[in-house]
Design a protein around this motif. Sequence first.
Motif, PDB file in Angstrom:
ATOM      1  N   GLU A 145       0.762  -1.221  -0.073  1.00  0.00           N
ATOM      2  CA  GLU A 145       0.015   0.090  -0.087  1.00  0.00           C
ATOM      3  C   GLU A 145       0.920   1.205  -0.153  1.00  0.00           C
ATOM      4  O   GLU A 145       0.274   2.462  -0.230  1.00  0.00           O
ATOM      5  CB  GLU A 145      -0.874  -0.087   1.354  1.00  0.00           C
ATOM      6  CG  GLU A 145      -2.133  -1.295   1.450  1.00  0.00           C
ATOM      7  CD  GLU A 145      -1.129  -2.186   2.153  1.00  0.00           C
ATOM      8  OE1 GLU A 145      -0.011  -2.137   2.641  1.00  0.00           O
ATOM      9  OE2 GLU A 145      -1.837  -3.428   2.446  1.00  0.00           O
ATOM     10  N   ARG A 146       2.223   1.009   0.198  1.00  0.00           N
ATOM     11  CA  ARG A 146       2.964   2.396   0.419  1.00  0.00           C
ATOM     12  C   ARG A 146       2.827   2.938  -1.046  1.00  0.00           C
ATOM     13  O   ARG A 146       3.100   2.155  -2.010  1.00  0.00           O
ATOM     14  CB  ARG A 146       4.459   1.876   0.873  1.00  0.00           C
ATOM     15  CG  ARG A 146       5.252   3.107   0.930  1.00  0.00           C
ATOM     16  CD  ARG A 146       6.578   2.851   1.898  1.00  0.00           C
ATOM     17  NE  ARG A 146       6.358   2.367   2.886  1.00  0.00           N
ATOM     18  CZ  ARG A 146       7.053   1.963   3.759  1.00  0.00           C
ATOM     19  NH1 ARG A 146       8.297   1.497   3.385  1.00  0.00           N
ATOM     20  NH2 ARG A 146       6.957   1.497   5.010  1.00  0.00           N
ATOM     21  N   LEU A 147       3.176   4.260  -1.191  1.00  0.00           N
ATOM     22  CA  LEU A 147       3.000   5.171  -2.365  1.00  0.00           C
ATOM     23  C   LEU A 147       4.607   4.779  -3.095  1.00  0.00           C
ATOM     24  O   LEU A 147       5.651   5.116  -2.273  1.00  0.00           O
ATOM     25  CB  LEU A 147       2.883   6.548  -2.135  1.00  0.00           C
ATOM     26  CG  LEU A 147       2.807   7.592  -3.226  1.00  0.00           C
ATOM     27  CD1 LEU A 147       1.497   6.841  -3.912  1.00  0.00           C
ATOM     28  CD2 LEU A 147       2.403   8.807  -2.739  1.00  0.00           C
ATOM     29  N   ALA A 148       4.670   4.411  -4.091  1.00  0.00           N
ATOM     30  CA  ALA A 148       5.951   4.068  -4.663  1.00  0.00           C
ATOM     31  C   ALA A 148       6.408   5.099  -5.511  1.00  0.00           C
ATOM     32  O   ALA A 148       7.563   5.570  -5.639  1.00  0.00           O
ATOM     33  CB  ALA A 148       5.707   3.071  -5.545  1.00  0.00           C
ATOM     34  N   ARG A 155      11.001   9.597   1.615  1.00  0.00           N
ATOM     35  CA  ARG A 155      10.323  10.152   0.606  1.00  0.00           C
ATOM     36  C   ARG A 155      11.430  11.022  -0.059  1.00  0.00           C
ATOM     37  O   ARG A 155      12.025  11.999   0.385  1.00  0.00           O
ATOM     38  CB  ARG A 155       9.181  11.050   0.951  1.00  0.00           C
ATOM     39  CG  ARG A 155       8.075  10.365   1.536  1.00  0.00           C
ATOM     40  CD  ARG A 155       7.059  10.972   2.216  1.00  0.00           C
ATOM     41  NE  ARG A 155       6.049  11.588   1.167  1.00  0.00           N
ATOM     42  CZ  ARG A 155       4.853  10.867   0.826  1.00  0.00           C
ATOM     43  NH1 ARG A 155       4.571   9.953   1.103  1.00  0.00           N
ATOM     44  NH2 ARG A 155       4.590  11.702  -0.248  1.00  0.00           N
ATOM     45  N   LEU A 156      11.825  10.583  -1.410  1.00  0.00           N
ATOM     46  CA  LEU A 156      12.968  11.252  -2.000  1.00  0.00           C
ATOM     47  C   LEU A 156      12.630  11.855  -3.530  1.00  0.00           C
ATOM     48  O   LEU A 156      11.960  10.931  -4.299  1.00  0.00           O
ATOM     49  CB  LEU A 156      14.173  10.653  -2.024  1.00  0.00           C
ATOM     50  CG  LEU A 156      14.394   9.326  -2.959  1.00  0.00           C
ATOM     51  CD1 LEU A 156      16.022   9.033  -3.190  1.00  0.00           C
ATOM     52  CD2 LEU A 156      13.496   8.141  -2.549  1.00  0.00           C
ATOM     53  N   MET A 157      13.025  13.026  -3.759  1.00  0.00           N
ATOM     54  CA  MET A 157      12.948  13.401  -5.190  1.00  0.00           C
ATOM     55  C   MET A 157      14.254  12.914  -5.846  1.00  0.00           C
ATOM     56  O   MET A 157      15.294  13.353  -5.427  1.00  0.00           O
ATOM     57  CB  MET A 157      12.829  14.851  -5.291  1.00  0.00           C
ATOM     58  CG  MET A 157      12.748  15.348  -6.768  1.00  0.00           C
ATOM     59  SD  MET A 157      12.595  17.218  -7.142  1.00  0.00           S
ATOM     60  CE  MET A 157      10.776  17.166  -7.200  1.00  0.00           C
ATOM     61  N   ALA A 185      14.831  -0.707  -3.296  1.00  0.00           N
ATOM     62  CA  ALA A 185      15.266  -1.586  -2.396  1.00  0.00           C
ATOM     63  C   ALA A 185      15.094  -1.092  -0.662  1.00  0.00           C
ATOM     64  O   ALA A 185      14.669  -2.030   0.072  1.00  0.00           O
ATOM     65  CB  ALA A 185      16.870  -1.519  -2.329  1.00  0.00           C
ATOM     66  N   LEU A 186      14.804   0.239  -0.794  1.00  0.00           N
ATOM     67  CA  LEU A 186      14.277   0.966   0.683  1.00  0.00           C
ATOM     68  C   LEU A 186      12.827   0.960   0.800  1.00  0.00           C
ATOM     69  O   LEU A 186      12.306   1.746   1.665  1.00  0.00           O
ATOM     70  CB  LEU A 186      14.936   2.277   0.789  1.00  0.00           C
ATOM     71  CG  LEU A 186      16.608   2.192   0.741  1.00  0.00           C
ATOM     72  CD1 LEU A 186      16.868   3.754   0.955  1.00  0.00           C
ATOM     73  CD2 LEU A 186      17.124   1.486   2.142  1.00  0.00           C
ATOM     74  N   ARG A 187      12.264   0.507  -0.312  1.00  0.00           N
ATOM     75  CA  ARG A 187      10.516   0.649  -0.408  1.00  0.00           C
ATOM     76  C   ARG A 187      10.380   2.233   0.083  1.00  0.00           C
ATOM     77  O   ARG A 187       9.512   2.627   0.753  1.00  0.00           O
ATOM     78  CB  ARG A 187       9.768  -0.128   0.745  1.00  0.00           C
ATOM     79  CG  ARG A 187      10.533  -1.607   0.493  1.00  0.00           C
ATOM     80  CD  ARG A 187       9.548  -2.660   1.380  1.00  0.00           C
ATOM     81  NE  ARG A 187       9.446  -2.309   2.695  1.00  0.00           N
ATOM     82  CZ  ARG A 187      10.293  -2.350   3.943  1.00  0.00           C
ATOM     83  NH1 ARG A 187      11.565  -3.089   3.437  1.00  0.00           N
ATOM     84  NH2 ARG A 187      10.275  -1.969   5.232  1.00  0.00           N
ATOM     85  N   ALA A 188      11.182   3.192  -0.840  1.00  0.00           N
ATOM     86  CA  ALA A 188      11.113   4.402  -0.679  1.00  0.00           C
ATOM     87  C   ALA A 188       9.760   5.007  -1.548  1.00  0.00           C
ATOM     88  O   ALA A 188       9.153   4.351  -2.529  1.00  0.00           O
ATOM     89  CB  ALA A 188      12.328   5.009  -1.213  1.00  0.00           C
ATOM     90  N   THR A 189       9.342   6.314  -1.375  1.00  0.00           N
ATOM     91  CA  THR A 189       8.386   6.882  -2.239  1.00  0.00           C
ATOM     92  C   THR A 189       9.265   7.900  -3.100  1.00  0.00           C
ATOM     93  O   THR A 189       9.998   8.758  -2.570  1.00  0.00           O
ATOM     94  CB  THR A 189       7.527   7.875  -1.480  1.00  0.00           C
ATOM     95  OG1 THR A 189       6.780   6.954  -0.774  1.00  0.00           O
ATOM     96  CG2 THR A 189       6.676   8.709  -2.411  1.00  0.00           C
ATOM     97  N   CYS A 213       9.125  15.429   0.781  1.00  0.00           N
ATOM     98  CA  CYS A 213      10.573  14.880   0.679  1.00  0.00           C
ATOM     99  C   CYS A 213      11.630  15.350   1.570  1.00  0.00           C
ATOM    100  O   CYS A 213      11.451  16.391   2.093  1.00  0.00           O
ATOM    101  CB  CYS A 213      11.107  15.217  -0.707  1.00  0.00           C
ATOM    102  SG  CYS A 213       9.955  14.798  -2.173  1.00  0.00           S
ATOM    103  N   THR A 214      12.331  14.405   2.083  1.00  0.00           N
ATOM    104  CA  THR A 214      13.476  14.632   2.965  1.00  0.00           C
ATOM    105  C   THR A 214      14.807  14.332   2.446  1.00  0.00           C
ATOM    106  O   THR A 214      15.992  14.547   3.114  1.00  0.00           O
ATOM    107  CB  THR A 214      13.343  13.915   4.467  1.00  0.00           C
ATOM    108  OG1 THR A 214      13.334  12.295   4.052  1.00  0.00           O
ATOM    109  CG2 THR A 214      12.049  14.239   5.071  1.00  0.00           C
ATOM    110  N   ALA A 215      14.735  14.094   1.373  1.00  0.00           N
ATOM    111  CA  ALA A 215      16.312  13.615   0.499  1.00  0.00           C
ATOM    112  C   ALA A 215      15.788  14.048  -0.965  1.00  0.00           C
ATOM    113  O   ALA A 215      14.698  13.897  -1.737  1.00  0.00           O
ATOM    114  CB  ALA A 215      16.480  12.201   0.642  1.00  0.00           C
TER     115      ALA A 215
END
Length: 511
Positions: free
Chosen positions: A52-55, A218-220, A239-243, A264-266
């Motif tokens: 369910e995580r936003l990809a 959450r990274l751009m 790999a990090l299941r990030a957004t 975004c924090t990255a």
Amino acid sequence: MQVTPFVLATMGRRGLLHPGPPHRIVRQFAALGRWGYGLAGELRQAAARSPERLAVVDDSGARLTYAGLLDRSSRLAGALPVAAGDRVGVLCRNSAAMVTVLIAATSIGADPVLVNTGLSAAQLSSVIDAQGLKVVVHDAEFAAALTGFAGALPLGRTAEMIDSVPPVTLAPPARPGRTIVLTSGTTGTPKGARRPTPAGFGPLCSIIDRIPLRAGVRLMIAAPLFHTWGYAGLQIALALRATVVLRRRFEPAAALTFMRENDCTALIAVPVMLQGLMELPAQHPRPALDIAAVSGSALPGGLATRFMDRYGDILYNLYGSTEASWASIATPADLRAAPGTAGRPPRGTTVAVLDAAGAPVPPGQTGRLFVGNEMLFEGYTNGSAREIRDGLLATGDLGHVDASGRVHVDGREDDMIVSGGENVFPSEVEGLLADLPEVRECAVIGVPDDEYGQRLAAYVVLRESASLDPDAIRTYVRRHRARFCVPRDIVFLASLPRNATGKVLKRELPH
């Protein structure tokens, strides 16, 4: 696959070993076991653990969960007019649809070829022939450059193709798809470099040990996905299941707003993008960034310091190449101590500085940079290769290691000039000029000279409303460097010619 104490410790520190539902964890590692650690496998492990995580989010309005991205990429895999082993050109700007295409191609064992959006029509034609592309999936803006190529497939059509296929569960292909990244092409037709697929968690942990990206970040990714650094960012994110947050073009003010809107924090970027951010007013609203990681071209020391003075000590600089993946990573502490450094080799990477005969040189002395790690490229698709000494790959750069073990890149081997018998590195003078408050950007190259063999020419772009005359520039360089480093020719330009990843196209500078 061997899981070392370093890997376990790093995964734990970055939140990858947090407890979760047992059935999801079983499916997660089963997906990696079946599909491996490429894009297709990393997506499936993420979808198994955090469906369910936003990809992916992009500026077209697309918002795909990991389950949704898996569904769309799997259906597209069944609709693409290619088979395992075919090469699929991807000529797109950053978007969720582009990510879907990349994963779809690798899911059926096809080889995505990441095509630079800045190529001319002639270069594109050469790439199609040289790489044997069966299909080129492209944004609409590149349609004219593909006129006459029967395999042109507009990216917009892939949505229709997905809708035409029912949901499907794919089996791993017998032959995993291999991504091919093109070299920058700044000196001619780009060559294709075959990227290896990670064999385990080691390469990921080497990077996130030094750049502290955490699970679920959450990274751009502002760096182009067709570039080695942008593509690496996508691999790390899955790999990090990030957004992953994407925009088709990098526009500094709009990028900051989009990052704020998406929490975004990255940020993963190329250095010229930081320069654009620094040209905004200091009071411009900013996202709450913890990490800004750059690669792809030289990071001027003055820019690194100014950026951290405004945004905080959050800047990481990765030195690498299409062929070597990475060689070293500079942390904020490294950049504060030595602003021009490329940092230190991460875990599992070796950097050597060798002389012309292949012998190591002492700290502080310039030599040829060689690197070794488990992600060295597998050779060019045309059959050529890079020089290797004792398992270490030549980067094509000259550099040195300081007394603290930090790597410094002094310039490209083919950029160094000999002026009046003295070795001169144009990049050294570039970095010096970039520190002038009046200078927005600059490039320094060697040009022929009847008396000295070669001399330096500087191309300078001034900040708005700034003024600077050639004699002031020469006096400044003479004050800080030897006389043979003083550029005789100084040309003021409105902007520097750059490719899509921010590298200066020095062949296009006026001579």
